[in-house]
Structure formats: structure tokens, C-alpha cells
Design a protein around this motif. Sequence first.
Motif, PDB file in Angstrom:
ATOM      1  N   MET A 149       0.833  -1.211   0.000  1.00 45.12           N
ATOM      2  CA  MET A 149       0.000   0.000   0.000  1.00 45.12           C
ATOM      3  C   MET A 149       0.864   1.256   0.000  1.00 45.12           C
ATOM      4  SD  MET A 149      -2.963   1.073   2.724  1.00 45.12           S
ATOM      5  CE  MET A 149      -1.783   1.190   4.063  1.00 45.12           C
ATOM      6  N   ASN A 150       2.027   1.146   0.620  1.00 47.09           N
ATOM      7  CA  ASN A 150       2.884   2.321   0.705  1.00 47.09           C
ATOM      8  C   ASN A 150       3.748   2.507  -0.541  1.00 47.09           C
ATOM      9  OD1 ASN A 150       1.989   3.009   3.251  1.00 47.09           O
ATOM     10  ND2 ASN A 150       3.488   1.702   4.281  1.00 47.09           N
ATOM     11  N   VAL A 151       3.903   1.451  -1.367  1.00 45.32           N
ATOM     12  CA  VAL A 151       4.783   1.547  -2.530  1.00 45.32           C
ATOM     13  C   VAL A 151       4.304   2.596  -3.535  1.00 45.32           C
ATOM     14  CG1 VAL A 151       5.724   0.294  -4.488  1.00 45.32           C
ATOM     15  CG2 VAL A 151       5.648  -0.786  -2.225  1.00 45.32           C
ATOM     16  N   PRO A 152       3.021   2.610  -3.929  1.00 41.46           N
ATOM     17  CA  PRO A 152       2.575   3.674  -4.853  1.00 41.46           C
ATOM     18  C   PRO A 152       2.777   5.081  -4.279  1.00 41.46           C
ATOM     19  CG  PRO A 152       0.972   1.913  -4.777  1.00 41.46           C
ATOM     20  CD  PRO A 152       1.934   1.646  -3.683  1.00 41.46           C
ATOM     21  N   PHE A 153       2.563   5.204  -2.971  1.00 44.89           N
ATOM     22  CA  PHE A 153       2.751   6.519  -2.356  1.00 44.89           C
ATOM     23  C   PHE A 153       4.217   6.940  -2.409  1.00 44.89           C
ATOM     24  CE2 PHE A 153       3.653   9.049   1.508  1.00 44.89           C
ATOM     25  CZ  PHE A 153       2.905  10.164   1.185  1.00 44.89           C
ATOM     26  N   LEU A 154       5.119   5.971  -2.177  1.00 44.11           N
ATOM     27  CA  LEU A 154       6.543   6.286  -2.258  1.00 44.11           C
ATOM     28  C   LEU A 154       6.956   6.641  -3.679  1.00 44.11           C
ATOM     29  CD1 LEU A 154       8.053   3.582   0.125  1.00 44.11           C
ATOM     30  CD2 LEU A 154       7.692   6.006   0.587  1.00 44.11           C
ATOM     31  N   ARG A 155       6.382   5.924  -4.657  1.00 47.62           N
ATOM     32  CA  ARG A 155       6.676   6.265  -6.047  1.00 47.62           C
ATOM     33  C   ARG A 155       6.164   7.660  -6.387  1.00 47.62           C
ATOM     34  NH1 ARG A 155       5.308   0.722  -7.550  1.00 47.62           N
ATOM     35  NH2 ARG A 155       3.219   1.462  -8.109  1.00 47.62           N
ATOM     36  N   TRP A 156       5.005   8.007  -5.848  1.00 45.09           N
ATOM     37  CA  TRP A 156       4.446   9.348  -6.090  1.00 45.09           C
ATOM     38  C   TRP A 156       5.357  10.413  -5.482  1.00 45.09           C
ATOM     39  CZ3 TRP A 156       2.638  13.142  -2.709  1.00 45.09           C
ATOM     40  CH2 TRP A 156       1.940  14.187  -3.308  1.00 45.09           C
ATOM     41  N   LEU A 157       5.834  10.168  -4.254  1.00 48.91           N
ATOM     42  CA  LEU A 157       6.747  11.117  -3.620  1.00 48.91           C
ATOM     43  C   LEU A 157       8.049  11.245  -4.413  1.00 48.91           C
ATOM     44  CD1 LEU A 157       6.506  10.460   0.229  1.00 48.91           C
ATOM     45  CD2 LEU A 157       5.714  12.459  -1.026  1.00 48.91           C
ATOM     46  N   ARG A 158       8.569  10.110  -4.878  1.00 44.03           N
ATOM     47  CA  ARG A 158       9.820  10.145  -5.629  1.00 44.03           C
ATOM     48  C   ARG A 158       9.659  10.916  -6.929  1.00 44.03           C
ATOM     49  NH1 ARG A 158      13.432   4.843  -7.346  1.00 44.03           N
ATOM     50  NH2 ARG A 158      15.160   6.020  -8.301  1.00 44.03           N
ATOM     51  N   ALA A 159       8.507  10.734  -7.593  1.00 40.31           N
ATOM     52  CA  ALA A 159       8.267  11.474  -8.831  1.00 40.31           C
ATOM     53  C   ALA A 159       8.123  12.971  -8.575  1.00 40.31           C
ATOM     54  CB  ALA A 159       7.019  10.929  -9.528  1.00 40.31           C
ATOM     55  N   ARG A 160       7.507  13.326  -7.443  1.00 43.77           N
ATOM     56  CA  ARG A 160       7.308  14.745  -7.139  1.00 43.77           C
ATOM     57  C   ARG A 160       8.620  15.436  -6.767  1.00 43.77           C
ATOM     58  NH1 ARG A 160       3.573  14.281  -9.550  1.00 43.77           N
ATOM     59  NH2 ARG A 160       1.372  14.686  -9.114  1.00 43.77           N
ATOM     60  N   PHE A 161       9.491  14.738  -6.072  1.00 43.64           N
ATOM     61  CA  PHE A 161      10.726  15.359  -5.585  1.00 43.64           C
ATOM     62  C   PHE A 161      11.949  14.945  -6.389  1.00 43.64           C
ATOM     63  CE2 PHE A 161       7.901  15.625  -1.942  1.00 43.64           C
ATOM     64  CZ  PHE A 161       8.154  16.901  -1.465  1.00 43.64           C
ATOM     65  N   ASP A 162      11.753  14.428  -7.566  1.00 40.15           N
ATOM     66  CA  ASP A 162      12.878  14.020  -8.410  1.00 40.15           C
ATOM     67  C   ASP A 162      13.596  15.246  -8.957  1.00 40.15           C
ATOM     68  OD1 ASP A 162      14.638  12.545  -9.859  1.00 40.15           O
ATOM     69  OD2 ASP A 162      13.279  12.245 -11.556  1.00 40.15           O
ATOM     70  N   LEU A 163      14.909  15.283  -8.771  1.00 36.71           N
ATOM     71  CA  LEU A 163      15.710  16.418  -9.238  1.00 36.71           C
ATOM     72  C   LEU A 163      16.419  16.131 -10.558  1.00 36.71           C
ATOM     73  CD1 LEU A 163      17.410  17.580  -5.910  1.00 36.71           C
ATOM     74  CD2 LEU A 163      15.592  18.736  -7.165  1.00 36.71           C
ATOM     75  N   ALA A 164      16.309  14.916 -11.050  1.00 41.80           N
ATOM     76  CA  ALA A 164      17.078  14.545 -12.231  1.00 41.80           C
ATOM     77  C   ALA A 164      16.335  14.799 -13.538  1.00 41.80           C
ATOM     78  CB  ALA A 164      17.481  13.074 -12.154  1.00 41.80           C
ATOM     79  N   HIS A 165      14.991  14.945 -13.492  1.00 44.00           N
ATOM     80  CA  HIS A 165      14.241  15.003 -14.741  1.00 44.00           C
ATOM     81  C   HIS A 165      14.510  16.285 -15.529  1.00 44.00           C
ATOM     82  CE1 HIS A 165      11.584  17.427 -12.234  1.00 44.00           C
ATOM     83  NE2 HIS A 165      11.033  17.891 -13.337  1.00 44.00           N
ATOM     84  N   ASP A 166      14.799  17.413 -14.836  1.00 42.28           N
ATOM     85  CA  ASP A 166      15.083  18.656 -15.559  1.00 42.28           C
ATOM     86  C   ASP A 166      16.513  19.121 -15.323  1.00 42.28           C
ATOM     87  OD1 ASP A 166      14.686  19.257 -12.898  1.00 42.28           O
ATOM     88  OD2 ASP A 166      13.721  21.185 -13.302  1.00 42.28           O
ATOM     89  N   MET A 167      17.397  18.205 -14.943  1.00 44.76           N
ATOM     90  CA  MET A 167      18.802  18.554 -14.720  1.00 44.76           C
ATOM     91  C   MET A 167      19.491  18.819 -16.054  1.00 44.76           C
ATOM     92  SD  MET A 167      21.733  16.353 -12.733  1.00 44.76           S
ATOM     93  CE  MET A 167      22.254  15.453 -14.190  1.00 44.76           C
ATOM     94  N   ALA A 168      20.378  19.788 -16.063  1.00 39.84           N
ATOM     95  CA  ALA A 168      21.130  20.102 -17.270  1.00 39.84           C
ATOM     96  C   ALA A 168      22.133  18.997 -17.579  1.00 39.84           C
ATOM     97  CB  ALA A 168      21.842  21.446 -17.112  1.00 39.84           C
ATOM     98  N   ASP A 169      22.670  19.045 -18.762  1.00 39.29           N
ATOM     99  CA  ASP A 169      23.686  18.064 -19.144  1.00 39.29           C
ATOM    100  C   ASP A 169      24.913  18.231 -18.234  1.00 39.29           C
ATOM    101  OD1 ASP A 169      26.258  17.539 -21.157  1.00 39.29           O
ATOM    102  OD2 ASP A 169      24.598  16.108 -21.374  1.00 39.29           O
ATOM    103  N   PRO A 170      25.462  17.125 -17.709  1.00 38.49           N
ATOM    104  CA  PRO A 170      26.615  17.247 -16.801  1.00 38.49           C
ATOM    105  C   PRO A 170      27.772  18.036 -17.387  1.00 38.49           C
ATOM    106  CG  PRO A 170      25.728  15.017 -16.737  1.00 38.49           C
ATOM    107  CD  PRO A 170      24.983  15.741 -17.820  1.00 38.49           C
ATOM    108  N   ALA A 171      28.012  17.912 -18.696  1.00 34.85           N
ATOM    109  CA  ALA A 171      29.103  18.678 -19.314  1.00 34.85           C
ATOM    110  C   ALA A 171      28.838  20.177 -19.229  1.00 34.85           C
ATOM    111  CB  ALA A 171      29.284  18.244 -20.766  1.00 34.85           C
ATOM    112  N   GLU A 172      27.570  20.597 -19.401  1.00 37.93           N
ATOM    113  CA  GLU A 172      27.237  22.015 -19.287  1.00 37.93           C
ATOM    114  C   GLU A 172      27.403  22.505 -17.847  1.00 37.93           C
ATOM    115  OE1 GLU A 172      23.346  22.615 -20.770  1.00 37.93           O
ATOM    116  OE2 GLU A 172      23.790  21.945 -22.806  1.00 37.93           O
ATOM    117  N   ILE A 173      27.018  21.662 -16.881  1.00 40.90           N
ATOM    118  CA  ILE A 173      27.165  22.059 -15.475  1.00 40.90           C
ATOM    119  C   ILE A 173      28.639  22.256 -15.134  1.00 40.90           C
ATOM    120  CG2 ILE A 173      26.774  21.348 -13.091  1.00 40.90           C
ATOM    121  CD1 ILE A 173      24.347  19.785 -14.047  1.00 40.90           C
TER     122      ILE A 173
END
Length: 471
Positions: A1-25
Motif C-alpha cells: 500500500m505504501n509503494v505507490p505513495f513512495l513512487r508518487w513522492l519520488r516522482a514529485r521530488f525528483d531532481l534529475a528530470h530537468d537537470m542540465a547536461d553534466p558537461a554544461e554544469i
Amino acid sequence: MNVPFLRWLRARFDLAHDMADPAEIVADVEAGIAFKGTNLWVLFFAILVASVGLNVNSTAVIIGAMLISPLMGPIVGVGFGAATSDVDMVRRGLKNLSIAAGLSVLVSALYFSFTPLTDAGSELLARTQPTTWDVAIALFGGAAGAIGFTRREVSNVVPGVSIATALMPPLCTAGYGLATAHWAFMAGALYLFCLNAAFISLAMFLVARILPLPQHAFENRRQARRAKLLFWAVAVLTAVPSVYLAARIVQRTTFEHNAQRFVDEELNLPGAYVVTRRIEADKRTINVLLTGRLLTPAQLRGIRARLAAYRLPRAQLTVRQGLAQLDSADARALRTSLLEDLRSRNEQTMAGYDTRLAQLQQLLAQQAADHTGLPAPETLLREVQAEHPTVRQLGLSRLVQPAADSLRADTTVVVAVRTARPLPATEAQRLTQWLAARAGRQPVRLLLEPAAQDAPPARPVPPRQQRAGRR
């Protein structure tokens, strides 16, 4: 029951989806570390702007110096290099940060040595001693800046962090202390700068460790393991003293807050007035100068007995009565209190002026709309653009034409319109008729301003080029 909620939290607080290219950083971090060319010139100008702002006690000028200061570059480089195990980046970041800080102190000291204004204003005094809030702002602001720095799209996070964490003003305050031999000011300002730099770098290190960034490549595993142990040791050695100092600052701030409340509630007695108060958290002393009605020894013993109720059990209270007890430290404390009160009153007055100005502007706009019979310019612009999309700007005014003898003056509504391209005569006539109907048949004059994006007229081709083209 907690797994979908954890996946929802991970999707909401994910920092990698809009991260710039490492070479640019990495390229951005490298560009911010170096102090040569543009960065060095901007550093000198930021030092002078911050020094002038502190000298004339101007908050707006100091904020401008924070925005243009390039000091965030090497601090970010130290944290980023430690997170990615890049020894060379950390070394260059520390070296350039030391050079930039030294230049800031020396240049500001040179400025304060020649300026005719030598008094310490409230803005300068506010940078002489760090508080709990400075530590929290540096840590949380540094984390926000690290996240904003690693995004694909440029945002206003990094400039906001530059303003919030205040790196340049403390260094210029240290320069003031060096120029005027106020060593306590210099030590406190450098202390504040070091704390801000350490916590910003620590926040960058923690955020960069969370992000999926490639680690620096080493020749062998043994060298990589040694470098990682070294980085973690440096991080711990930086974090532990910083946390200890932050805890001491929290204790000092709590003592000062409780002592201020104690003086306000227990020593403001009928007929007795507090002239100055000197609170030293490190020594746990409260020194108060009273004037007016003299307090008896029994009253003073009762007041001291109330210290424990304010969480000041080991504090030492000294009460001096009468202006004959006034000394030089009291004079400085009284002057500082007057400056703080003046600054607070000025801020309140300016806020009141801004509110009043906004009310008057709204009132004038409403009166103009009532006299012209047309809505506010913003609303009218949207209505006009529905039928005439080329209209870009619109303004309203009333033209009063004085009448001769006793005749009533005529009023004409003038509508100034700016378009993206020239408006045809038929369309302009139709717009004038619509405005007259919208204004209740009042006289309306349409003023067409030059097109916003008119193309320059073509130049005639010289005869020689014409002959060359025919050939």
C-alpha cells in the motif's frame, strides 16, 4: 500500500528530470571559478559598489553589489569539486576564493581610508556579528542555489541566493574594520563570511552527491579511494566546526532574545527609564543604565530573582542608575540604538509612501475612466486587440479645449495607439467609430503612433552596382 505513495513522492521530488547536461554544469562551474578578465573586473566593481552602499547606508546599493558579485563561483566550485572527486577543482576553488576575499578586504579598506564618511551605519553594523538566521539562510539558500545552478533553464534562484547569503558586504565590512582599526568589526565580518561560504559549499556538496553526476576519473582504484576519503574528511572537518559554531550562535541568539525581553518587561518601571543596555552573551552579562526614579536594593534583588524565569539562571545583571554613570560604551550603544530606530522609521515611512502612491495612481486611473466613459487602459487594450490584433500599446488622456466667453469648455478623449505595423485608413476609421460608441458618443480623437517594428527604408542602389548586376 505504501509503494505507490513512495513512487508518487519520488516522482514529485525528483531532481534529475530537468537537470542540465553534466558537461554544461561542469563548464558553468569552471567559468565561475576563474578570476580573470570579466570576473576580475566585475569583482572590483562589486567591491566598490558594496563599499559605497555600506558607507552611505543604502540597502538598495548593497543589494545591487550582491547581485553582481562573482564570489559564488569559487564557493560553488569547492562544493561541486568535492562531490565529484575533482581534486584540481577544489584546489583552484579554494585558491581563487582566498584571492578574491583578500582583494575584497584590501580594496574596501583602501576606499574607507579615503572616504570622508567614516561613521558606521546600521547596514554596516548588521554585518559585524552573525546570527542563527545567517547560518540557516546560508544552508538553505545554498541548497536552493545548487538546485537552480544544475537546471536546464536559467531561473532567478541563483541571483536570489546571492542576495540572501550576502557574501560581498561582510568582506567590505572587514575592510572598514581594517581601515578604521575596529578589529572587532573585522573579526565579526570575516566570521560571518566564512560561515556563509562554508555552509553554501556544504549545501552544494550534499545536493551534487544526490544528483546523478559522473565522478572524476582516476588512474587506479587506490587513488580514487584515497581521494574520496580525503574529500569526506574535508567535508566532515568543515561541517563539524560549522555546526559547533552554529550551535554557539543559537545559544548566543537565545540568550540575547531572553535578555532583551527581561529588560523590556522587568526594568521598564513607572518613573524609571532604560537609557542603554549592553548584553554580552559570551560573558552572560546584562549591563543596564537607568535614569529617573532610583530603585532600592530590595527592588534590585527582586528583579535579579526573576532572571531564572526568563531562562537566564547564571546571568550577571548590573544596573547603573543616573546619567552620571554614562560612559563611552553607553554612548556608542545609544548611537547604535538611535540609528536602528531611524532606519526602522525610514523603512516604515517609505512603505507608507509606496502604499499611498499606489492608491493615488489607482484613484487617478479610476477618475480618468469615469470622465472618458471608457474602461481602464489595460481593459480597453484587451477589448481593442480582440478586433485589431496588431495593436500593441494603448494610452488614454483627456484634452480640454477652453471655450470663449461663457461657453462651456469642450473635452475630447484622446486614445494613443501603437501598432506592430501601420494601420490601414479603413481600419483606423472603424476603430475610431468603435471608440466613440464605447465612450458614449463623446468626441474621440485617435492618435496613431509610429509602428513599433517599422522596417527601415531601402537604400537606392548606386549606378555602378546596377551596371555590375546587369553584367
